[in-house]
Design an enzyme around this catalytic site. Structure first.
Site, PDB file in Angstrom:
ATOM      1  N   THR A 113       0.938  -1.121   0.000  1.00  0.00           N
ATOM      2  CA  THR A 113       0.000   0.000   0.000  1.00  0.00           C
ATOM      3  C   THR A 113       0.968   1.158   0.000  1.00  0.00           C
ATOM      4  OG1 THR A 113      -1.836  -1.037   1.240  1.00  0.00           O
ATOM      5  CG2 THR A 113      -1.649   1.340   1.453  1.00  0.00           C
ATOM      6  N   THR A 151      -3.756   1.469  -2.815  1.00  0.00           N
ATOM      7  CA  THR A 151      -3.317   0.089  -2.590  1.00  0.00           C
ATOM      8  C   THR A 151      -3.850  -0.874  -3.632  1.00  0.00           C
ATOM      9  OG1 THR A 151      -3.200  -1.632  -0.882  1.00  0.00           O
ATOM     10  CG2 THR A 151      -5.300  -0.520  -1.125  1.00  0.00           C
ATOM     11  N   ASN A 211      -3.579  -3.931  -2.168  1.00  0.00           N
ATOM     12  CA  ASN A 211      -3.564  -4.796  -0.983  1.00  0.00           C
ATOM     13  C   ASN A 211      -2.166  -5.355  -0.747  1.00  0.00           C
ATOM     14  OD1 ASN A 211      -4.643  -5.862   1.322  1.00  0.00           O
ATOM     15  ND2 ASN A 211      -5.387  -7.712   0.368  1.00  0.00           N
ATOM     16  N   ASP A 243      -9.599  -8.388   2.074  1.00  0.00           N
ATOM     17  CA  ASP A 243      -9.888  -7.455   3.169  1.00  0.00           C
ATOM     18  C   ASP A 243     -11.326  -7.606   3.688  1.00  0.00           C
ATOM     19  OD1 ASP A 243      -7.488  -6.312   3.715  1.00  0.00           O
ATOM     20  OD2 ASP A 243      -7.815  -4.467   2.624  1.00  0.00           O
ATOM     21  N   SER A 295     -11.167  -1.221   5.139  1.00  0.00           N
ATOM     22  CA  SER A 295      -9.752  -0.877   4.969  1.00  0.00           C
ATOM     23  C   SER A 295      -9.191  -0.325   6.271  1.00  0.00           C
ATOM     24  CB  SER A 295      -9.641   0.187   3.875  1.00  0.00           C
ATOM     25  OG  SER A 295      -8.343   0.705   3.817  1.00  0.00           O
ATOM     26  N   GLY A 302      -1.091  -2.395   6.161  1.00  0.00           N
ATOM     27  CA  GLY A 302      -2.225  -3.207   6.607  1.00  0.00           C
ATOM     28  C   GLY A 302      -2.734  -2.694   7.943  1.00  0.00           C
TER      29      GLY A 302
HETATM   30  N1  GLY Z   1      -5.374  -3.365   1.869  1.00  0.00           N
HETATM   31  C1  GLY Z   1      -5.006  -2.709   3.036  1.00  0.00           C
HETATM   32  C2  GLY Z   1      -6.058  -1.828   3.577  1.00  0.00           C
HETATM   33  O1  GLY Z   1      -6.848  -1.314   2.823  1.00  0.00           O
HETATM   34  O2  GLY Z   1      -6.148  -1.651   4.755  1.00  0.00           O
END
Ligand code: GLY
Length: 586
Positions: A395, A413, A415, A437, A466, A488
């Protein structure tokens, strides 16, 4: 304010020494070690900080930051710069910059009004609640992370064009131009990206469309400094430049995405693409020690949790308790335990689930949550839900400010690093694996060890929860801090620590960003510390009842907070010393 000093018998005697030590250690040049899928490479990078008068960008890629600054030199504003930076990141930082993913933008006008754009991916209309479970009802990570099913309907292009159309002053063609040129003519591949390509060979070599982009025709690796061209990506960007959203969500690009999906058994259809819209949402707003906090609302959990954490911490004198002392870290860990527990139960896409925002954001609620915090640790639960992922969480976050004080915090992102790993054949961009997610199976952790429930179950058209936390902290126009991070679940605690380091500990921006970090997220019931945090303090936390305390090896970093601080007319822009990046301004 409540001062807990008396509650703690074990206030660290090392606190003063530690702070002094830290200030000395985190000076302009850092040695960081980068982990790329098990290959460890040590690189000296400049902790890139620039002080300027007018305008600045800080991002993970020097070329992307330069594109943004160029837009502002050409008369563009912070939104033009952000859009140009984001499109360029899709070319120069392929592990997280993207056309095939999604993100969030928090935009603050010079008059203090704040807007947020949500261009998070959505579940395709044929998505089903149990699509990542096998016949025995078990979660199949490979399907959720590395298959065509892993991708949500991309939102980045729609969001970038929407914010540009609403606030930009330059033409669409001019803000996309640097990205097209870098993709078409190529750029000298930085050493860290060359390493990422070669270390992922075992994964990418089996995906024809991806192998063709990241390796040479004869299959050999690009070396650092070699020209890296992406002609298919240049063609896709040109269609976006010429046709706007139709250049991505209809016509040739949509055909290519649909063809990729039918080859690989994915779900995204042309009607999913055509139906995709970004959403303007009411920002999350909180107050902390007299500062305004503006951040991203659901479907991000980031804004809610940052404000909730600040509300829980405000009654305590963190500054007096000291930076990285056991008492101040204990309070942060306990607050994080409570906030992440709320995240698992209460947060999801507000278009599908009634998120109790008013309660979660209220100071009264925060007070009730901290009532049982004492001098010793509470426990999360008997059951540790998951293991801690060892790969870097990709991200990317960048920050922008222009000469009028318009500010943009932007996090984007696909991910995981390189998303699903699948490049759309002929279109040159990677697809996200954002479907992971969602909570595919209540109680089972995703790749970040995060657990969710009904609020974040898969439903057609829904946006997955997210943690991205693009945030702007301000006090009128005298103080504007723009920050956020990848990572993350660690995005939220990274953002929190940058804010606390500036407001409570009075650090300069560079120091606030480069200071070692730690992270707790309710489940698993563990705390991770970057290597720079002293073992003595960790031992004190252990004596207070905290368990499963993990000091990460040198090479593991938490977050990458490319940030900007405007204070009393001067602008400091810093790219996080943990990674390569570019802080540029004039
Ligand atoms: N993919 C990481 C987030 O959106 O938190």
């Amino acid at each position: 304010m409540i001062c807990l000093q008396d509650c703690f018998t074990g206030v660290s005697k090392n606190a003063t020494f530690m702070v002094a030590n830290l200030r000395a250690a985190f000076c302009r040049y850092l040695t960081v070690t980068i982990l790329v899928l098990g290959v460890v490479a040590t690189t000296s990078v400049k902790s890139n900080t620039v002080v300027v008068e007018n305008a600045a960008v800080s991002s993970r890629s020097m070329l992307a930051s330069e594109a943004g600054v160029e837009a502002m030199r050409n008369g563009g504003n912070a939104v033009d710069a952000a859009v140009s930076t984001a499109f360029t990141l899709a070319v120069t930082y392929p592990s997280a910059g993207n056309l095939g993913g999604g993100g969030f933008a928090v935009i603050r006008m010079p008059d203090g009004k704040v807007f947020t754009n949500d261009h998070r991916e959505r579940a395709p209309k044929n998505a089903t609640r149990d699509m990542f479970l096998d016949e025995a009802g078990e979660y199949v990570a490979e399907r959720a992370l590395r298959s065509h099913l892993a991708s949500g309907v991309p939102g980045s292009v729609a969001g970038l064009l929407a914010i540009h159309e609403r606030f930009g002053v330059l033409s669409r063609e001019s803000v996309v131009a640097p990205a097209i040129e870098l993709a078409r003519e190529g750029f000298e591949l930085p050493a860290d990206i060359a390493r990422q390509f070669s270390s992922r060979h075992e994964w990418f070599q089996h995906i024809d469309s991806t192998r063709k982009v990241f390796y040479k025709e004869d299959g050999s690796f690009y070396q650092a400094g070699e020209l890296f061209k992406q002609p298919d990506l240049a063609a896709t960007l040109s269609r976006v430049s010429e046709q706007g959203r139709d250049g991505f969500y209809k016509g040739e690009t949509a055909d290519l995405i649909e063809a990729e999906m039918s080859r690989g058994g994915g779900l995204i259809s042309k009607s999913d693409l055509e139906a995709y819209e970004s959403v303007w949402r009411e920002p999350i707003h909180g107050r902390y020690r007299g500062y305004d906090i503006h951040s991203m609302p659901p479907p991000s959990s980031g804004g809610v949790l940052v404000v909730q954490l600040l509300n829980m911490l405000e009654p305590f004198e963190l500054g007096e308790l000291g930076f990285h002392t056991a008492p101040s870290m204990h309070l942060m860990i306990e607050a994080e335990r409570r906030a992440y527990a709320d995240r698992a139960l209460h947060l999801g896409d507000p278009d599908f689930y009634p998120v109790p925002l008013d309660t979660l954001l209220s100071k009264r609620y925060a007070r009730s949550r901290i009532e049982n915090i004492g001098a010793t640790a509470t426990t999360s639960d008997d059951v540790d839900a998951g293991s801690i992922p060892k790969e870097p969480f990709e991200t990317t976050h960048f920050s922008v400010i222009d000469a009028d004080g318009m500010a943009v915090a932007f996090t984007t992102t696909i991910n995981g690093g390189y998303g699903s790993g699948i490049i759309v054949e002929g279109a040159g961009f990677l697809l996200n694996n954002e479907m992971d997610d969602f909570s595919a199976k209540p109680g089972t952790p995703n790749m970040f060890g995060l657990i969710g429930g009904e609020a974040n179950a898969i439903e057609p058209g829904k946006r997955m929860l997210s943690s991205m936390t693009p945030t702007i902290v301000s006090k009128g126009n005298r103080f504007i801090l723009i920050t956020g991070s990848p990572g993350g679940s660690t995005i939220i605690t990274t953002t929190l620590q940058v804010i606390l380091n500036v407001i409570d500990h009075g650090f300069e921006l560079e120091e606030a960003v480069n200071a070692p970090r730690f992270h707790h997220q309710w489940r698993p019931n563990s705390v991770r510390f970057e290597a720079g945090i002293e073992q003595d303090v960790i031992d004190e936390l252990s004596a207070m009842g905290h368990t499963d305390l993990n000091r990460l090896p040198e090479r593991f970093a938490i977050g990458d907070a490319n940030s900007i601080l405007k204070f009393r007319g001067s602008i400091t822009t810093t790219s996080d010393g943990r990674n390569e990046g570019g802080a540029v301004g004039f």
